[in-house]
Design a protein around this motif. Structure first.
Motif, PDB file in Angstrom:
ATOM      1  N   SER A   1      29.672  39.438  47.836  1.00  0.00           N
ATOM      2  CA  SER A   1      30.376  38.759  48.918  1.00  0.00           C
ATOM      3  C   SER A   1      31.038  37.487  48.402  1.00  0.00           C
ATOM      4  CB  SER A   1      29.371  38.409  50.030  1.00  0.00           C
ATOM      5  OG  SER A   1      29.932  37.541  50.983  1.00  0.00           O
ATOM      6  N   VAL A   2      32.134  37.110  49.052  1.00  0.00           N
ATOM      7  CA  VAL A   2      32.829  35.864  48.728  1.00  0.00           C
ATOM      8  C   VAL A   2      33.475  35.349  50.002  1.00  0.00           C
ATOM      9  CG1 VAL A   2      35.009  37.004  48.107  1.00  0.00           C
ATOM     10  CG2 VAL A   2      34.466  34.778  47.139  1.00  0.00           C
ATOM     11  N   HIS A   3      33.502  34.026  50.151  1.00  0.00           N
ATOM     12  CA  HIS A   3      34.222  33.406  51.269  1.00  0.00           C
ATOM     13  C   HIS A   3      34.661  32.030  50.800  1.00  0.00           C
ATOM     14  CE1 HIS A   3      35.435  32.339  55.311  1.00  0.00           C
ATOM     15  NE2 HIS A   3      34.678  31.257  55.263  1.00  0.00           N
ATOM     16  N   ILE A   4      35.958  31.791  50.763  1.00  0.00           N
ATOM     17  CA  ILE A   4      36.476  30.574  50.118  1.00  0.00           C
ATOM     18  C   ILE A   4      36.899  29.499  51.104  1.00  0.00           C
ATOM     19  CG2 ILE A   4      37.150  31.738  47.993  1.00  0.00           C
ATOM     20  CD1 ILE A   4      40.030  31.820  49.062  1.00  0.00           C
ATOM     21  N   GLY A   5      36.802  29.768  52.394  1.00  0.00           N
ATOM     22  CA  GLY A   5      37.170  28.737  53.358  1.00  0.00           C
ATOM     23  C   GLY A   5      37.818  29.325  54.589  1.00  0.00           C
ATOM     24  N   SER A   6      38.288  28.445  55.447  1.00  0.00           N
ATOM     25  CA  SER A   6      38.851  28.837  56.727  1.00  0.00           C
ATOM     26  C   SER A   6      40.239  28.238  56.897  1.00  0.00           C
ATOM     27  CB  SER A   6      37.922  28.357  57.845  1.00  0.00           C
ATOM     28  OG  SER A   6      38.331  28.824  59.100  1.00  0.00           O
ATOM     29  N   GLN A   7      41.026  28.861  57.790  1.00  0.00           N
ATOM     30  CA  GLN A   7      42.375  28.384  58.115  1.00  0.00           C
ATOM     31  C   GLN A   7      43.243  28.313  56.857  1.00  0.00           C
ATOM     32  OE1 GLN A   7      43.886  28.527  60.661  1.00  0.00           O
ATOM     33  NE2 GLN A   7      45.633  27.164  60.588  1.00  0.00           N
ATOM     34  N   ILE A   8      43.193  29.404  56.058  1.00  0.00           N
ATOM     35  CA  ILE A   8      43.988  29.506  54.829  1.00  0.00           C
ATOM     36  C   ILE A   8      45.277  30.255  55.160  1.00  0.00           C
ATOM     37  CG2 ILE A   8      44.013  30.386  52.465  1.00  0.00           C
ATOM     38  CD1 ILE A   8      40.889  30.188  52.593  1.00  0.00           C
ATOM     39  N   ARG A   9      46.418  29.667  54.836  1.00  0.00           N
ATOM     40  CA  ARG A   9      47.701  30.208  55.283  1.00  0.00           C
ATOM     41  C   ARG A   9      48.393  31.057  54.237  1.00  0.00           C
ATOM     42  NH1 ARG A   9      49.904  27.039  59.200  1.00  0.00           N
ATOM     43  NH2 ARG A   9      51.374  28.747  59.453  1.00  0.00           N
ATOM     44  N   SER A  10      47.917  31.040  52.995  1.00  0.00           N
ATOM     45  CA  SER A  10      48.536  31.813  51.930  1.00  0.00           C
ATOM     46  C   SER A  10      47.599  32.942  51.506  1.00  0.00           C
ATOM     47  CB  SER A  10      48.833  30.913  50.723  1.00  0.00           C
ATOM     48  OG  SER A  10      49.140  31.693  49.578  1.00  0.00           O
ATOM     49  N   ALA A  11      48.173  34.087  51.134  1.00  0.00           N
ATOM     50  CA  ALA A  11      47.357  35.208  50.672  1.00  0.00           C
ATOM     51  C   ALA A  11      46.896  35.028  49.233  1.00  0.00           C
ATOM     52  CB  ALA A  11      48.155  36.510  50.801  1.00  0.00           C
ATOM     53  N   ASP A  12      47.542  34.137  48.482  1.00  0.00           N
ATOM     54  CA  ASP A  12      47.251  34.021  47.047  1.00  0.00           C
ATOM     55  C   ASP A  12      45.802  33.670  46.734  1.00  0.00           C
ATOM     56  OD1 ASP A  12      49.878  34.670  46.589  1.00  0.00           O
ATOM     57  OD2 ASP A  12      50.542  32.594  46.294  1.00  0.00           O
ATOM     58  N   PRO A  13      45.179  32.679  47.420  1.00  0.00           N
ATOM     59  CA  PRO A  13      43.784  32.377  47.089  1.00  0.00           C
ATOM     60  C   PRO A  13      42.839  33.549  47.320  1.00  0.00           C
ATOM     61  CG  PRO A  13      44.761  30.596  48.378  1.00  0.00           C
ATOM     62  CD  PRO A  13      45.725  31.742  48.419  1.00  0.00           C
ATOM     63  N   PHE A  14      43.109  34.364  48.341  1.00  0.00           N
ATOM     64  CA  PHE A  14      42.272  35.538  48.577  1.00  0.00           C
ATOM     65  C   PHE A  14      42.369  36.510  47.408  1.00  0.00           C
ATOM     66  CE2 PHE A  14      43.426  34.163  52.954  1.00  0.00           C
ATOM     67  CZ  PHE A  14      42.162  33.870  53.413  1.00  0.00           C
ATOM     68  N   GLY A  15      43.598  36.741  46.940  1.00  0.00           N
ATOM     69  CA  GLY A  15      43.788  37.632  45.804  1.00  0.00           C
ATOM     70  C   GLY A  15      43.095  37.113  44.562  1.00  0.00           C
ATOM     71  N   ALA A  16      43.191  35.787  44.326  1.00  0.00           N
ATOM     72  CA  ALA A  16      42.557  35.199  43.143  1.00  0.00           C
ATOM     73  C   ALA A  16      41.043  35.350  43.205  1.00  0.00           C
ATOM     74  CB  ALA A  16      42.941  33.727  43.026  1.00  0.00           C
ATOM     75  N   ALA A  17      40.458  35.076  44.374  1.00  0.00           N
ATOM     76  CA  ALA A  17      39.001  35.179  44.523  1.00  0.00           C
ATOM     77  C   ALA A  17      38.535  36.615  44.357  1.00  0.00           C
ATOM     78  CB  ALA A  17      38.583  34.637  45.887  1.00  0.00           C
ATOM     79  N   LEU A  18      39.235  37.558  44.997  1.00  0.00           N
ATOM     80  CA  LEU A  18      38.817  38.966  44.901  1.00  0.00           C
ATOM     81  C   LEU A  18      39.031  39.512  43.499  1.00  0.00           C
ATOM     82  CD1 LEU A  18      37.609  40.776  47.159  1.00  0.00           C
ATOM     83  CD2 LEU A  18      38.610  38.652  47.968  1.00  0.00           C
ATOM     84  N   GLY A  19      40.038  38.996  42.789  1.00  0.00           N
ATOM     85  CA  GLY A  19      40.238  39.411  41.403  1.00  0.00           C
ATOM     86  C   GLY A  19      39.034  39.060  40.540  1.00  0.00           C
ATOM     87  N   ARG A  20      38.491  37.862  40.723  1.00  0.00           N
ATOM     88  CA  ARG A  20      37.314  37.444  39.954  1.00  0.00           C
ATOM     89  C   ARG A  20      36.084  38.257  40.348  1.00  0.00           C
ATOM     90  NH1 ARG A  20      38.116  30.818  39.596  1.00  0.00           N
ATOM     91  NH2 ARG A  20      40.275  30.922  38.882  1.00  0.00           N
ATOM     92  N   VAL A  21      35.979  38.546  41.635  1.00  0.00           N
ATOM     93  CA  VAL A  21      34.837  39.345  42.106  1.00  0.00           C
ATOM     94  C   VAL A  21      34.908  40.762  41.538  1.00  0.00           C
ATOM     95  CG1 VAL A  21      33.865  40.437  44.164  1.00  0.00           C
ATOM     96  CG2 VAL A  21      34.433  37.999  44.198  1.00  0.00           C
ATOM     97  N   HIS A  22      36.094  41.357  41.565  1.00  0.00           N
ATOM     98  CA  HIS A  22      36.236  42.725  41.060  1.00  0.00           C
ATOM     99  C   HIS A  22      35.921  42.804  39.564  1.00  0.00           C
ATOM    100  CE1 HIS A  22      38.803  46.649  40.831  1.00  0.00           C
ATOM    101  NE2 HIS A  22      37.517  46.893  40.867  1.00  0.00           N
ATOM    102  N   LYS A  23      36.295  41.774  38.838  1.00  0.00           N
ATOM    103  CA  LYS A  23      35.971  41.726  37.411  1.00  0.00           C
ATOM    104  C   LYS A  23      34.464  41.775  37.209  1.00  0.00           C
ATOM    105  CE  LYS A  23      36.614  38.870  33.256  1.00  0.00           C
ATOM    106  NZ  LYS A  23      37.194  37.599  32.728  1.00  0.00           N
ATOM    107  N   LEU A  24      33.718  41.035  38.049  1.00  0.00           N
ATOM    108  CA  LEU A  24      32.258  41.054  37.958  1.00  0.00           C
ATOM    109  C   LEU A  24      31.701  42.412  38.357  1.00  0.00           C
ATOM    110  CD1 LEU A  24      29.528  39.689  37.570  1.00  0.00           C
ATOM    111  CD2 LEU A  24      29.733  38.754  39.896  1.00  0.00           C
ATOM    112  N   VAL A  25      32.272  43.027  39.358  1.00  0.00           N
ATOM    113  CA  VAL A  25      31.818  44.361  39.780  1.00  0.00           C
ATOM    114  C   VAL A  25      31.975  45.372  38.646  1.00  0.00           C
ATOM    115  CG1 VAL A  25      32.328  46.299  41.342  1.00  0.00           C
ATOM    116  CG2 VAL A  25      32.199  43.961  42.238  1.00  0.00           C
ATOM    117  N   ARG A  26      33.102  45.311  37.939  1.00  0.00           N
ATOM    118  CA  ARG A  26      33.317  46.226  36.802  1.00  0.00           C
ATOM    119  C   ARG A  26      32.313  45.955  35.684  1.00  0.00           C
ATOM    120  NH1 ARG A  26      38.903  45.116  38.090  1.00  0.00           N
ATOM    121  NH2 ARG A  26      38.974  43.578  36.403  1.00  0.00           N
ATOM    122  N   GLN A  27      32.026  44.680  35.445  1.00  0.00           N
ATOM    123  CA  GLN A  27      31.035  44.320  34.426  1.00  0.00           C
ATOM    124  C   GLN A  27      29.665  44.879  34.788  1.00  0.00           C
ATOM    125  OE1 GLN A  27      30.468  40.060  33.837  1.00  0.00           O
ATOM    126  NE2 GLN A  27      28.358  40.412  33.180  1.00  0.00           N
TER     127      GLN A  27
END
Length: 402
Positions: free
Chosen positions: A183-209
């Motif tokens: 699970s990951v949650h980086i905050g609230s009232q975020i207006r850009s999709a980019d931080p979500f993509g960055a966070a999920l990218g790091r999470v997916h890397k860990l899942v593959r590991q």
């Protein structure tokens, strides 16, 4: 529905919500994520009205909770949805964990090593195998108010993503714990999709590991945080959800498990308004105050976060708008909804609507100054119904012992 008619019938202050708007927002996620196994787990803290929880459950939503009390609310509204509940939060008690274990929730989002040990002990005590996900902190900055940013190392939430693999491996083979997700949650009232993509990218890397090391996770919880426009702009919410889905799908390319989402504000904020009556208009030198019967105890966001809500007369009068402070009757200088805000002319007895108040309005309301919290009304198509009556003084005093 006429807000004036509802205010006359149920009194003010009054929260009014649109069921159609809530379901429309839920449908945006389903449409944008079509083709990916997903579950929208509504963040109960945004608005915990039983009627809203029941409405969402009837349309297949799950729930993200952060307390035992919120679990009880879900069970009261939709007991059949227990298996669609994820339990987040940094300070779960043993009693709360036991309660969630006994009703069979979907998974615990674990936020510390100590919590993982406690969960293991309680599951063993009750002889109930349970699913868990580690909430990792990806150290991703999200441009939002500092009070609602949660994705950096200095925040109290989550586990350092660099330590997560070690913890998954430490409990591998535990009889009572199933490593179900992450699970990951980086905050609230975020207006850009980019931080979500960055966070999920790091999470997916860990899942593959972890997969390479023999630990197969079946779900990724992307958290919530997708923001709304509080300033009355022309932004397209459906387009925002599509952008969000594109960012997530790109980050999770190749992941075939289930995606969990935890939107709260995005589903309910713009479906709600706080209707209040003007008590009087007061002139202090050059300053004009519009004093309403709603106050900071009814909607604390402006005082707490300096948050902006559009405020409009329900029945506009002719005349030039002027700068006013819109305030409540609570004995605090911080009891305001807007300062130096241009507002069309209003008089004593007029109604104002504070827009986009469906999230973190009633759920954060209090009885400060021994004020009665507002009633709540849900509009469903052309029908409106009372979903919470106004409190009475007897309600407030019932638990006290003089």
């Amino acid at each position: 529905m006429s807000l004036e008619a509802l205010a006359n019938k149920y009194g003010t202050p009054l929260y009014v919500y649109s069921a159609d708007q809530i379901l429309d927002r839920l449908g945006m996620f389903h449409e944008a994520l079509e083709g990916r196994d997903h579950l929208v787990c509504y963040a109960v803290k945004a608005n915990s009205s039983l009627a809203i929880l029941k409405l969402l459950a009837e349309h297949g939503a799950g729930f993200d909770i952060v307390s035992g009390g919120e679990l009880d609310r879900v069970l009261a509204a939709a007991p059949e949805a227990a298996g669609r509940v994820v339990f987040s939060g940094v300070g779960k008690t043993a009693d709360e964990i036991d309660h969630a274990l006994n009703v069979g929730i979907l998974e615990f989002n674990v936020e510390s090593e100590a919590e993982l040990d406690l969960l293991s002990a309680r599951a063993a005590k009750l002889k109930r195998k349970t699913r868990f996900a580690l909430r990792v902190n990806p150290d991703v900055f999200a441009e939002t108010h500092p009070y609602i940013s949660t994705g950096l190392r200095e925040h109290k939430f989550g586990i350092d993503i660099k330590r997560a693999a070690e913890l998954y491996k430490r409990v591998k083979g535990n009889k009572w714990l199933e490593a179900h997700g992450i699970s990951v949650h980086i905050g609230s009232q975020i207006r850009s999709a980019d931080p979500f993509g960055a966070a999920l990218g790091r999470v997916h890397k860990l899942v593959r590991q972890l997969r390479r090391e023999g630990i197969e996770l079946r779900s990724i919880d992307a958290g919530g945080g997708l923001g709304i426009d509080y300033h009355g702009g022309n932004s397209d919410p459906a387009a925002r959800v599509r952008d969000y889905a594109v960012a997530i799908n790109a980050a999770l390319d190749g992941f075939e498990g289930r995606l969990l989402l935890e939107p709260g504000r995005f589903l309910v904020a713009q479906a709600g308004a706080l209707v209040t009556r003007v008590l009087n208009v007061k002139q202090n030198g050059r300053k004009t105050f519009v004093i309403t019967d709603a106050a900071m105890n009814d909607l604390i966001r402006p005082a707490l976060y300096q948050a902006h809500h559009e405020i409009v007369p329900v029945m506009p009068r002719a005349g030039r708008a002027r700068a006013v402070d819109i305030v409540g009757p609570v004995c605090e200088s911080g009891d305001f909804f807007a300062r130096d805000r241009k507002l069309a002319p209003v008089e004593t007895g007029d109604l104002l609507a504070l827009l986009d108040a469906g999230a973190y309005g009633m759920s954060q309301a209090s009885n400060y100054n021994t004020r009665l919290r507002p009633a709540e009304v849900l509009v469903e198509g052309k029908r409106a119904r009372l979903i919470k009556r106004r409190e009475t003084i007897a309600d407030l005093l019932a638990t006290e012992i003089p």
